[in-house]
Write an enzyme that holds these catalytic residues in place. Structure first.
Site, short mmCIF file in Angstrom:
data_model
loop_
_atom_site.label_atom_id
_atom_site.label_comp_id
_atom_site.label_asym_id
_atom_site.label_seq_id
_atom_site.Cartn_x
_atom_site.Cartn_y
_atom_site.Cartn_z
CD GLU A 208 6.11 -42.36 -43.34
OE1 GLU A 208 5.13 -42.27 -42.72
OE2 GLU A 208 6.04 -41.92 -44.57
CG ASP A 286 3.84 -44.92 -48.40
OD1 ASP A 286 2.83 -45.64 -47.84
OD2 ASP A 286 4.54 -44.24 -47.97
CG ASP A 287 0.78 -42.83 -50.31
OD1 ASP A 287 -0.39 -43.15 -50.24
OD2 ASP A 287 1.46 -42.75 -49.28
N1 HPA Z 1 2.61 -42.78 -43.83
C1 HPA Z 1 1.56 -42.43 -43.13
N2 HPA Z 1 0.29 -42.19 -43.47
C2 HPA Z 1 0.03 -42.53 -44.85
C3 HPA Z 1 1.00 -42.61 -45.51
C4 HPA Z 1 2.61 -42.76 -45.13
O1 HPA Z 1 3.55 -42.99 -45.80
N3 HPA Z 1 0.62 -42.87 -46.90
C5 HPA Z 1 -0.64 -42.74 -46.83
N4 HPA Z 1 -1.14 -42.50 -45.47
ZN ZN Z 2 2.31 -45.89 -45.85
#
Ligand code: HPA
Ligand code: ZN
Length: 346
Positions: A208, A286-287
């Protein structure tokens, strides 16, 4: 592979919204909307360092992953009772159903809660009950993936696993999330090996913000079946070949990448490059409460910004089913419905 009819640009958004799809990368704590954070804070008598929903929302200006995680963990502090976990997951699953998500695999972060004195039983039972009800009431199948926080120790992860094992029938897999850089996959090699022996599905966030090397070690040392994010893979040609050859799915999250400044804009995102290289990329939220949209927003904004067409839409939806942890007969049923949906679209 199915022949996909071309679709006019002005109809693409409708196609994306109505096609059946699976979501494989959603942190359930990241679906907690500011309104629900305030409602739960009031219900539980938790004091928040923000005066209003608007004040909280205006703090959502992130520069990188860590700047987001600080606010995300603070938001989760309002979750105390089993009903809180149920209500959070229920709210997400209702949104998912509206987006024509027919299957979802939900990440949860138990250490964020057990460190505050909330029991593992409370967390898992609330989330699991919401998954069971979603199947019966919304027609959405949902399962849970327990994530270890990688900024904590491997010993803490082992302890978390021990606490969760009495409820092992209620989750299907293990993941790895939180701050990536400086916390490489190899830190968790032994606990992942144990989870593998126990028969759990394995996934990990890698690439990421972290380097391609973390994707290699997630594959070779943790032996994960999918890579969460993985967008840094395009920097390593040999890794791209490996991911394509082994059909390792990447759960890509475009709006997350945009909001955490992994890419400067959606037009610069490398989703198309991943698909064109033959990788099993998928689109996920994701969130969503923090990054400006649920799954259909991720699809429509990404397609509006870049050279992606109906063929890519089909491949992304199909990849989402193929990469899911559902049995092969159910997978085939979803893919047959997807095919029929594309046939009927005009
Ligand atoms: N990356 C890593 N940890 C996380 C993420 C993410 O995008 N979203 C919630 N915890
Ligand atoms: Zn994530």
């Amino acid at each position: 592979m199915k022949l996909v009819k071309p679709v006019a640009a002005d109809r693409l958004s409708a196609l994306l919204r109505q096609m059946p799809k699976a979501e494989l990368h959603i942190h359930i704590e990241g679906s907690l909307e500011p309104e629900l954070i305030f409602a739960l804070a009031e219900r539980n008598g938790v004091a928040l360092p923000y005066a209003s929903v608007d004040a909280l929302r205006s703090a959502y200006a992130f520069t990188n992953l860590q700047s987001f995680l600080d606010i995300y963990y603070a938001g989760a502090s309002v979750l105390i009772t089993e009903q809180d976990f149920y209500d959070m997951a229920r709210a997400y699953l209702l949104k998912a159903a509206q987006d024509n998500v027919v299957h979802a695999e939900l990440f949860f972060d138990p250490q964020t809660h057990t460190a505050r004195g909330v029991s593992m039983e409370t967390v898992i039972n609330g989330l699991h009950r919401a998954c069971v009800d979603a199947q019966a009431e919304l027609g959405v199948s949902a399962s849970l993936i327990l994530c270890f926080l990688r900024h904590l120790s491997e010993e803490d992860a082992f302890e978390t696993l021990d606490q969760a094992l009495p409820f092992q029938e209620k989750f299907i897999g293990i993941g790895l999330d939180s701050g990536e850089v400086g916390n490489p996959p190899e830190k968790f090699a032994r606990v992942f090996a144990r989870c593998r022996e126990l028969g759990f599905h394995l996934v990990a966030h890698a690439g990421e913000e972290g380097p391609p090397a973390y994707i290699w070690t997630a594959l070779d040392l943790l032996k994960v079946e999918r890579i969460d994010h993985g967008v840094q893979a395009t920097k390593d040609a040999a890794l791209m070949q490996r991911l394509a050859k082994d059909r390792i799915a990447l759960t890509v999250c475009p709006l997350s990448n945009l909001k955490l400044c992994v890419f400067p804009d959606l037009a610069s995102h490398n989703l198309r490059q991943l698909l064109d290289a033959g990788l099993a990329a998928t689109v996920n939220s994701d969130d969503p409460a923090y990054f400006g949209g649920y799954l259909n927003e991720n699809f429509t904004q990404t397609f509006a910004a870049g050279p992606l067409d109906a063929e890519h839409a089909y491949r992304l939806a199909r990849n989402s089913f193929e990469a899911s942890f559902i049995d092969s007969a159910t997978k085939q049923r979803h893919i047959d419905r997807l095919d029929a949906n594309f046939e009927a679209f005009h």
